[in-house]
Design an enzyme around this catalytic site. Structure first.
Site, PDB file in Angstrom:
ATOM      1  N   SER A 124      -6.434  -9.197   6.867  1.00 32.46           N
ATOM      2  CA  SER A 124      -5.860  -9.468   8.195  1.00 32.46           C
ATOM      3  C   SER A 124      -5.128 -10.800   8.284  1.00 32.46           C
ATOM      4  CB  SER A 124      -6.942  -9.374   9.284  1.00 32.46           C
ATOM      5  OG  SER A 124      -7.414  -8.038   9.378  1.00 32.46           O
ATOM      6  N   GLY A 169      -1.529  -7.512   3.502  1.00 34.87           N
ATOM      7  CA  GLY A 169      -1.261  -6.078   3.622  1.00 34.87           C
ATOM      8  C   GLY A 169      -0.299  -5.826   4.766  1.00 34.87           C
ATOM      9  N   GLY A 197      -7.331  -4.840   7.378  1.00 35.60           N
ATOM     10  CA  GLY A 197      -6.718  -3.952   8.368  1.00 35.60           C
ATOM     11  C   GLY A 197      -7.438  -3.898   9.704  1.00 35.60           C
ATOM     12  N   LYS A 257       0.860  -1.196   0.000  1.00 33.81           N
ATOM     13  CA  LYS A 257       0.000   0.000   0.000  1.00 33.81           C
ATOM     14  C   LYS A 257       0.895   1.245   0.000  1.00 33.81           C
ATOM     15  CE  LYS A 257      -3.512  -2.808   2.107  1.00 33.81           C
ATOM     16  NZ  LYS A 257      -4.707  -2.916   2.939  1.00 33.81           N
ATOM     17  N   HIS A 267      -8.716  -3.071  -6.115  1.00 36.01           N
ATOM     18  CA  HIS A 267      -8.589  -3.146  -4.656  1.00 36.01           C
ATOM     19  C   HIS A 267      -9.639  -2.231  -4.026  1.00 36.01           C
ATOM     20  CE1 HIS A 267      -7.024  -2.917  -0.622  1.00 36.01           C
ATOM     21  NE2 HIS A 267      -6.296  -3.976  -0.894  1.00 36.01           N
ATOM     22  N   GLU A 325     -11.299 -10.325  -0.911  1.00 34.24           N
ATOM     23  CA  GLU A 325     -10.914  -9.532   0.257  1.00 34.24           C
ATOM     24  C   GLU A 325     -12.158  -8.848   0.830  1.00 34.24           C
ATOM     25  OE1 GLU A 325      -6.541  -8.239   0.265  1.00 34.24           O
ATOM     26  OE2 GLU A 325      -7.556  -6.833  -1.036  1.00 34.24           O
TER      27      GLU A 325
HETATM   28  P1  13P Z   1      -4.398  -6.355   5.625  1.00 34.24           P
HETATM   29  O1  13P Z   1      -3.612  -7.622   5.485  1.00 34.24           O
HETATM   30  O2  13P Z   1      -3.598  -5.238   6.258  1.00 34.24           O
HETATM   31  O3  13P Z   1      -5.706  -6.586   6.279  1.00 34.24           O
HETATM   32  O4  13P Z   1      -4.715  -5.834   4.154  1.00 34.24           O
HETATM   33  C1  13P Z   1      -5.256  -6.706   3.245  1.00 34.24           C
HETATM   34  C2  13P Z   1      -5.200  -6.070   1.921  1.00 34.24           C
HETATM   35  O5  13P Z   1      -5.897  -5.106   1.658  1.00 34.24           O
HETATM   36  C3  13P Z   1      -4.263  -6.628   0.927  1.00 34.24           C
HETATM   37  O6  13P Z   1      -4.504  -6.113  -0.326  1.00 34.24           O
END
Ligand code: 13P
Length: 241
Positions: A203, A224, A166, A10, A87, A160
């Site tokens: 997550s 992420g 997150g 990100k 995304h 996702e």
């Molecule tokens: P997290 O692993 O931080 O939850 O993010 C997932 C994500 O958006 C991957 O593209």
């Protein structure tokens, strides 16, 4: 087929010294998605594949008047093989289903492979798994409208659920498998004979990765936050057997 483990940084700066020591230890296909700026710094690594977090929907080989955008050709020139498209964080910033579809077709026609991200928000999921499936079906339908069958082999779908991104709240592995099976059923079978790969994101950490990655119906993970620390990401990769 190899499991597919991807790191989405990100808008975070990678710790390059720490990444210099990173060594993935499994037979997984490992793909890194740094910011556009950091792509050259990850290019040339032999143990990982390079991806971009976004791509513009016009591919003008010789460039064009689109301030702030990056074309598929420019990415390919830096060794990028995959583009992340759709995304939820990009959708929240204005990427409509129509834009997602345009980006997908351009990326594929330009020779990039694509990770198409889909997933429902909490409001939808609260209504039950059938609502979530309907939501995902609509996203898939609009993104894939007009995509030639020969390109299906170049698409990986990342499921996702937005409420799991997150937040530290993962989906239940059984629900993620049900959704992955559902997504595969929408795509039927790719022309090369193999089913389209579906990975899970939301997550995923070193602690819980195995619960998802070890499932037959889940082809890998899109990570992420936990991918920012190369040691933690290496642990996630090593949970692939
Ligand atoms: P997290 O692993 O931080 O939850 O993010 C997932 C994500 O958006 C991957 O593209």
């Amino acid at each position: 087929m190899k499991k597919f483990i991807a790191a989405n940084f990100k808008m975070h700066e990678p710790d390059l010294r720490a990444w210099a020591k990173f060594k993935p230890t499994s037979g997984a296909e490992v793909v890194m998605f740094p910011s556009f700026l950091h792509i050259p710094l990850f290019s040339g690594r032999k143990d990982t594949i390079l991806g971009a977090q976004d791509v513009f929907w016009e591919n003008l080989r010789s460039g064009g008047a689109y301030t702030g955008e990056v074309s598929a050709q420019m990415l390919k020139n830096f060794g990028v093989k995959y583009a992340l498209i759709g995304h939820s964080e990009r959708r929240a910033l204005g990427d409509t289903n129509e834009i997602v579809g345009k980006k997908l077709k351009t990326a594929l026609a330009s020779g990039l492979k694509v990770i198409l991200c889909v997933g429902e928000g909490e409001d939808v999921r609260k209504k039950g798994i059938t609502s979530a499936k309907n939501f995902v079906r609509a996203q898939m339908k609009s993104a894939l409208f007009g995509v030639k069958k020969k390109f299906l082999k170049d698409i990986i779908v990342a499921y996702e659920p937005i409420w799991a991104i997150g937040t530290g709240r993962t989906d239940k592995p059984a629900d993620a498998i049900a959704m992955a099976d559902f997504i595969r059923s929408l795509l039927s079978v790719s022309p090369t004979g193999g089913p389209v790969r579906v990975i899970y994101g939301g997550s995923v950490t070193a602690k819980n990765a195995k619960k998802f990655i070890s499932q037959k119906g889940i082809d890998g993970a899109l990570v992420g936050g936990a991918s920012l620390d190369p040691k933690e990401f290496a642990k996630i990769i090593s949970s692939v057997k």
